[in-house]
Design a protein around this motif. Structure first.
Motif, PDB file in Angstrom:
ATOM      1  N   PRO A 244       0.833  -1.206   0.000  1.00 26.65           N
ATOM      2  CA  PRO A 244       0.000   0.000   0.000  1.00 26.65           C
ATOM      3  C   PRO A 244       0.864   1.251   0.000  1.00 26.65           C
ATOM      4  O   PRO A 244       2.047   1.203   0.338  1.00 26.65           O
ATOM      5  CB  PRO A 244      -0.771  -0.125   1.323  1.00 26.65           C
ATOM      6  CG  PRO A 244       0.132  -0.929   2.200  1.00 26.65           C
ATOM      7  CD  PRO A 244       0.837  -1.889   1.287  1.00 26.65           C
ATOM      8  N   PRO A 245       0.327   2.398  -0.411  1.00 29.50           N
ATOM      9  CA  PRO A 245       1.097   3.652  -0.365  1.00 29.50           C
ATOM     10  C   PRO A 245       1.462   3.995   1.082  1.00 29.50           C
ATOM     11  O   PRO A 245       0.733   3.664   2.018  1.00 29.50           O
ATOM     12  CB  PRO A 245       0.134   4.687  -0.960  1.00 29.50           C
ATOM     13  CG  PRO A 245      -1.224   4.086  -0.793  1.00 29.50           C
ATOM     14  CD  PRO A 245      -1.048   2.596  -0.908  1.00 29.50           C
ATOM     15  N   GLN A 246       2.618   4.635   1.243  1.00 33.96           N
ATOM     16  CA  GLN A 246       3.087   4.976   2.585  1.00 33.96           C
ATOM     17  C   GLN A 246       2.132   5.962   3.247  1.00 33.96           C
ATOM     18  O   GLN A 246       1.790   6.988   2.671  1.00 33.96           O
ATOM     19  CB  GLN A 246       4.482   5.590   2.508  1.00 33.96           C
ATOM     20  CG  GLN A 246       5.080   5.886   3.885  1.00 33.96           C
ATOM     21  CD  GLN A 246       6.453   6.514   3.786  1.00 33.96           C
ATOM     22  OE1 GLN A 246       6.820   6.986   2.729  1.00 33.96           O
ATOM     23  NE2 GLN A 246       7.188   6.527   4.874  1.00 33.96           N
ATOM     24  N   ARG A 247       1.666   5.659   4.456  1.00 24.63           N
ATOM     25  CA  ARG A 247       0.748   6.535   5.174  1.00 24.63           C
ATOM     26  C   ARG A 247       1.537   7.584   5.952  1.00 24.63           C
ATOM     27  O   ARG A 247       2.735   7.422   6.195  1.00 24.63           O
ATOM     28  CB  ARG A 247      -0.114   5.717   6.148  1.00 24.63           C
ATOM     29  CG  ARG A 247       0.676   5.013   7.235  1.00 24.63           C
ATOM     30  CD  ARG A 247      -0.244   4.458   8.306  1.00 24.63           C
ATOM     31  NE  ARG A 247       0.450   3.663   9.306  1.00 24.63           N
ATOM     32  CZ  ARG A 247       1.149   4.170  10.305  1.00 24.63           C
ATOM     33  NH1 ARG A 247       1.282   5.482  10.415  1.00 24.63           N
ATOM     34  NH2 ARG A 247       1.730   3.373  11.193  1.00 24.63           N
ATOM     35  N   PRO A 248       0.896   8.672   6.352  1.00 20.68           N
ATOM     36  CA  PRO A 248       1.590   9.665   7.188  1.00 20.68           C
ATOM     37  C   PRO A 248       2.031   9.059   8.522  1.00 20.68           C
ATOM     38  O   PRO A 248       1.373   8.157   9.056  1.00 20.68           O
ATOM     39  CB  PRO A 248       0.530  10.753   7.389  1.00 20.68           C
ATOM     40  CG  PRO A 248      -0.465  10.540   6.300  1.00 20.68           C
ATOM     41  CD  PRO A 248      -0.473   9.075   6.015  1.00 20.68           C
TER      42      PRO A 248
ATOM     43  N   ARG B 176       2.263   8.665  12.319  1.00 18.30           N
ATOM     44  CA  ARG B 176       1.321   8.988  13.390  1.00 18.30           C
ATOM     45  C   ARG B 176       2.093   9.405  14.638  1.00 18.30           C
ATOM     46  O   ARG B 176       2.868   8.633  15.194  1.00 18.30           O
ATOM     47  CB  ARG B 176       0.454   7.767  13.718  1.00 18.30           C
ATOM     48  CG  ARG B 176      -0.453   7.342  12.555  1.00 18.30           C
ATOM     49  CD  ARG B 176      -1.151   6.034  12.867  1.00 18.30           C
ATOM     50  NE  ARG B 176      -2.078   5.644  11.803  1.00 18.30           N
ATOM     51  CZ  ARG B 176      -2.742   4.486  11.784  1.00 18.30           C
ATOM     52  NH1 ARG B 176      -2.584   3.614  12.772  1.00 18.30           N
ATOM     53  NH2 ARG B 176      -3.560   4.203  10.782  1.00 18.30           N
TER      54      ARG B 176
ATOM     55  N   ARG C  23       8.455  15.269   6.123  1.00 18.47           N
ATOM     56  CA  ARG C  23       7.679  14.027   6.191  1.00 18.47           C
ATOM     57  C   ARG C  23       6.236  14.353   6.553  1.00 18.47           C
ATOM     58  O   ARG C  23       5.970  15.207   7.386  1.00 18.47           O
ATOM     59  CB  ARG C  23       8.283  13.102   7.251  1.00 18.47           C
ATOM     60  CG  ARG C  23       7.611  11.731   7.328  1.00 18.47           C
ATOM     61  CD  ARG C  23       8.172  10.911   8.483  1.00 18.47           C
ATOM     62  NE  ARG C  23       7.544   9.607   8.551  1.00 18.47           N
ATOM     63  CZ  ARG C  23       8.069   8.499   8.056  1.00 18.47           C
ATOM     64  NH1 ARG C  23       9.248   8.567   7.455  1.00 18.47           N
ATOM     65  NH2 ARG C  23       7.444   7.340   8.148  1.00 18.47           N
ATOM     66  N   LYS C  24       5.279  13.652   5.915  1.00 18.12           N
ATOM     67  CA  LYS C  24       3.879  13.851   6.252  1.00 18.12           C
ATOM     68  C   LYS C  24       3.611  13.283   7.642  1.00 18.12           C
ATOM     69  O   LYS C  24       4.018  12.164   7.957  1.00 18.12           O
ATOM     70  CB  LYS C  24       2.967  13.173   5.230  1.00 18.12           C
ATOM     71  CG  LYS C  24       2.984  13.837   3.856  1.00 18.12           C
ATOM     72  CD  LYS C  24       1.979  13.186   2.926  1.00 18.12           C
ATOM     73  CE  LYS C  24       1.962  13.899   1.571  1.00 18.12           C
ATOM     74  NZ  LYS C  24       0.970  13.282   0.645  1.00 18.12           N
TER      75      LYS C  24
ATOM     76  N   GLU D 126       0.659  12.910  10.898  1.00 14.25           N
ATOM     77  CA  GLU D 126      -0.711  12.994  11.415  1.00 14.25           C
ATOM     78  C   GLU D 126      -0.599  13.157  12.931  1.00 14.25           C
ATOM     79  O   GLU D 126      -0.267  12.212  13.632  1.00 14.25           O
ATOM     80  CB  GLU D 126      -1.477  11.719  11.047  1.00 14.25           C
ATOM     81  CG  GLU D 126      -2.973  11.789  11.312  1.00 14.25           C
ATOM     82  CD  GLU D 126      -3.679  10.558  10.759  1.00 14.25           C
ATOM     83  OE1 GLU D 126      -4.103  10.594   9.597  1.00 14.25           O
ATOM     84  OE2 GLU D 126      -3.771   9.559  11.488  1.00 14.25           O
TER      85      GLU D 126
ATOM     86  N   TYR E 280      -5.538   2.058  16.705  1.00 10.14           N
ATOM     87  CA  TYR E 280      -4.778   3.165  16.105  1.00 10.14           C
ATOM     88  C   TYR E 280      -3.451   3.266  16.850  1.00 10.14           C
ATOM     89  O   TYR E 280      -3.368   3.836  17.924  1.00 10.14           O
ATOM     90  CB  TYR E 280      -5.567   4.470  16.226  1.00 10.14           C
ATOM     91  CG  TYR E 280      -4.914   5.672  15.558  1.00 10.14           C
ATOM     92  CD1 TYR E 280      -5.215   5.987  14.239  1.00 10.14           C
ATOM     93  CD2 TYR E 280      -4.026   6.481  16.250  1.00 10.14           C
ATOM     94  CE1 TYR E 280      -4.642   7.093  13.618  1.00 10.14           C
ATOM     95  CE2 TYR E 280      -3.437   7.576  15.637  1.00 10.14           C
ATOM     96  CZ  TYR E 280      -3.758   7.872  14.326  1.00 10.14           C
ATOM     97  OH  TYR E 280      -3.193   8.966  13.722  1.00 10.14           O
TER      98      TYR E 280
ATOM     99  N   ASP F  93       3.188   5.933  15.739  1.00 13.42           N
ATOM    100  CA  ASP F  93       4.583   5.612  15.432  1.00 13.42           C
ATOM    101  C   ASP F  93       5.538   6.288  16.419  1.00 13.42           C
ATOM    102  O   ASP F  93       6.682   5.866  16.536  1.00 13.42           O
ATOM    103  CB  ASP F  93       4.921   6.081  14.013  1.00 13.42           C
ATOM    104  CG  ASP F  93       4.036   5.410  12.974  1.00 13.42           C
ATOM    105  OD1 ASP F  93       3.969   4.174  12.970  1.00 13.42           O
ATOM    106  OD2 ASP F  93       3.380   6.135  12.200  1.00 13.42           O
TER     107      ASP F  93
END
Length: 707
Positions: A28-32, A34, A64-65, A67, A98, A101
């Motif tokens: 999957p695409p890299q998520r932001p 957390r 870096r994105k 959240e 949830y 990171d």
């Protein structure tokens, strides 16, 4: 059916070939990333808000994105109670599916909560703390995957700074408390370290865990030759909660006849004079830098806790005025807050225009007063002569006719002045035009009949300006006059900026009529904005290389000087990377100078995408580039250099040949001069080129013993 060994080997080879392709297809695409910020206090509390803002700003710089989630323990207003167990239950439910990171724990209460419940809430998640009061190594014993930023006030430094401002001081008073964890940690600092240091020269008083009533009583007796230092809270509570530091600061400062100092920026503006203060934004920025490194893969254990807490000398102008402290007595580099700006600096042109308008009004008033005086004299003379003989009537009639001519002439002069004035003048009654001069008709393009009976709202480009002016007018006109800059609209739709001044005919009764004068300042207004834009562009051109849009050599030298001074002050290290494009002359000679420029721009773009947010990359000259890496030792600098070399080697710059770079790495140490550090980097670059190019090299720093 049994497979032969040859067929079995072939099937294994095919499976090994297809498996990575399937993994790529399903990745999957890299998520932001957390990031969860657990804050000890509450929203709206300046320290908490500044930490949050600093954390967000720092993470945003990393590229870096992210959240970002926030949880507030509200421990300053509600330090204890069963609600902590409820918070744990809520967070278990909320973050069940949830997993963050990274966790950032702001201040001691959040640190204790996370370290106590991390196994239940977020097992294995790395933690960065900040705002931890007076960190000691034993606090981290037994804790894994954790690092952070110490918050340690320099009480003695603020005391020394305050004593320098008040040499006649005889008494030092410290307000302390133990009811809240952060404040309690400062009690032993004052009682065991600070107080003994000054006891031989000053009388020391401590007010600990006291109510505001007791604090008022104690402070009332200390006299003006004392200094008061806030390192804790009062025992009083607000509406079902503890008082905030701002509330405590206002109460204590208002009760003290002596100057009050403290150690955090959130006390400024409450009556506290100031001090060498900590601020939350610096804590948040430092935590963000550590967090960004952890999110990039650096283990928390490899990032040592930051023990030194930077402070800034900040003072409140109003409190300084109250206690007679001159700005010239402040330490060098001190920041003064809430200083009122000079009226002349703020409103120089408005004052000049107002004076011109005032002189015009004064001239008009003088003429009118003269006419009124002449009229009164004529009436007195008429009454005096009424009973005389008939022969005097003829003579008196002639005199009155002559005076009437004078009055008519004066009125004509007044009308000529108004008709030929080069500013727009209007008379308003009941906020409607009843008269306006020809210049106003010419300026706005309306016939006089189109505006008579209308409100000034018709001329306002923004309706809100009209409503604001109408609301402010009664009080301003009673106080002497109204003035402001407004954007007005002509009949043809074009706009212009005007300085508008208003004065009531009778300040006690503004409804009787108001004279307004509008001066065209449109050219000045636009010129100021154009000058600001030009200055900003000149500043950018002075510091940026025009080909690569990176910092130029001048900016790099300034940054090197600043980084060298910071390293000398705080005992930290920094590194530099000297980068040179391999075979650049060949690219220019064989592919053309446009290809050379494209190579330099491509390298600049790769540099910008590779270096960290805290690094500064720039063009040193020709095909040479320089990267300054603050708070980075040889190991970190070599890692960054090798990453950069690999990315350049793998990049496509749109040229017929592959572009590579050679990099020389040098790190600072105690006593090294900047020119020596640059020579080390240049020597290392020479080694890399001599060894075959497309590689990273370092050399033993100048003046640092081998071994």
């Amino acid at each position: 059916m049994l497979l032969s060994p040859a067929r079995f080997a072939a099937l294994l080879a095919l499976f090994a070939t297809l498996l990575p392709l399937a993994a790529v297809a399903t990745t999957p695409p890299q998520r932001p990333a957390r990031v969860l910020l657990v804050n000890s206090y509450h929203p709206g509390y300046k320290w908490s808000d500044d930490i949050g803002q600093g954390l967000w700003d720092g993470l945003s710089r990393s590229g870096r994105k992210v959240e970002l989630s926030m949880e507030f323990l509200d421990s300053r207003r509600f330090p204890t109670g069963p609600h902590r167990r409820s918070l744990l239950t809520v967070m278990q439910t909320k973050y069940q599916n949830y997993r963050p990171d990274l966790i950032v724990a702001a201040d001691n209460a959040a640190f204790d909560f996370i370290t106590q419940h991390r196994a239940e809430l977020f097992p294995g998640v790395p933690v960065v703390f900040c705002g931890y009061n007076n960190l000691r190594p034993e606090a981290l014993e037994g804790l894994e995957r954790i690092t952070g930023v110490n918050e340690e006030v320099n009480i003695a430094a603020t005391v020394d700074a305050a004593l320098a401002l008040h040499p006649a001081t005889r008494t030092l008073v410290f307000v302390l408390s133990t009811g809240e964890l952060s404040s309690a940690r400062h009690v032993p600092l004052v009682e065991k370290d600070v107080a003994p240091r000054y006891r031989s020269r000053y009388r020391i008083e401590t007010i600990k865990d006291a109510s505001m009533a007791e604090i008022r009583r104690r402070l009332a007796s200390v006299g003006r030759d004392a200094l008061v230092f806030i390192a804790g809270q009062t025992r009083d509570a607000g509406l079902g909660r503890a008082l905030t530091p701002e509330e405590n600061g206002r109460l204590i400062a208002s009760a003290s006849p002596a100057p009050v100092y403290s150690f955090w920026d959130f006390y400024l503006g409450t009556g506290v004079v100031g001090g060498l203060v900590l601020n939350g934004r610096d804590q948040g920025l430092a935590a963000a830098e550590m967090g960004a490194r952890i999110l990039e893969g650096t283990p928390p254990e490899a990032i040592p806790p930051l023990m030194s807490s930077p402070t800034t000398a900040q003072f409140d102008y109003r409190a300084m005025r109250r206690h007679g402290i001159a700005e010239s007595a402040l330490p060098a580099g001190a920041v003064v807050l809430n200083r009122p700006a000079s009226l002349w600096e703020l409103y120089k042109w408005q004052i000049v225009a107002s004076l011109c308008a005032l002189l015009t009004q004064t001239a008009l008033i003088v003429v009118l007063l003269r006419l009124m005086r002449q009229r009164r004299q004529a009436l007195v003379e008429l009454e005096r002569e009424r009973g005389r003989l008939e022969e005097r009537v003829v003579e008196r009639t002639g005199e009155l006719a002559a005076r009437g001519e004078q009055l008519a002439e004066a009125v004509a002069v007044r009308d000529a002045i108004l008709d030929n004035a080069v500013v727009s003048i209007a008379l308003l009654k009941g906020w409607r035009f009843v008269w306006l001069n020809p210049h106003m008709v010419d300026t706005f393009g309306y016939a006089a009949g189109e505006l008579i009976g209308q409100t000034p709202e018709r001329l306002c480009a923004a309706p809100g300006d009209w409503r604001r002016a109408a609301d402010d007018a009664p009080a301003a006109l009673r106080g002497g006059g109204q003035q402001g800059e407004f954007l007005l609209r002509r009949k043809d739709g074009s706009t212009l900026w005007c300085l508008i001044s208003g004065r009531a005919l009778d300040p006690a009764h503004p409804a009787r009529g108001t004279i307004y004068i509008a001066v065209d300042i449109d050219a000045r207004h636009h010129a100021e904005h154009a000058l600001q834009a030009l200055n900003a562009e000149l500043e950018r051109l002075a510091t940026v290389d025009p080909l690569t849009d990176l910092a130029n050599r001048r900016s790099l030298l300034t940054a090197l000087q600043r980084e060298g001074e910071r390293a000398a002050r705080y005992g930290t290290r920094f590194s530099v990377l000297m980068i040179d494009v391999d075979h650049f002359k060949t690219i220019n000679d064989e592919d053309g100078h446009e290809a050379g420029d494209r190579a330099l721009r491509g390298l600049a773009q790769t540099l910008g995408q590779t270096v960290r947010a805290t690094d500064l990359a720039g063009r040193w000259g020709g095909e040479e580039f320089l990267v300054i890496c603050p708070e980075t030792g040889p190991g970190g600098a070599l890692t960054l250099a090798e990453t950069l070399r690999g990315r350049v080697e793998g990049a496509d710059f749109g040229l017929p040949r592959r572009v590579t770079v050679s990099i020389g790495v040098a790190s600072s140490h105690a006593g090294i001069a900047l020119d020596a550090l640059l020579r080390d980097a240049d020597a290392a670059l020479y080694r890399a080129k001599a060894a075959g190019r497309n590689r990273v090299a370092t050399t033993r720093p100048s003046a640092e013993p081998a071994g």
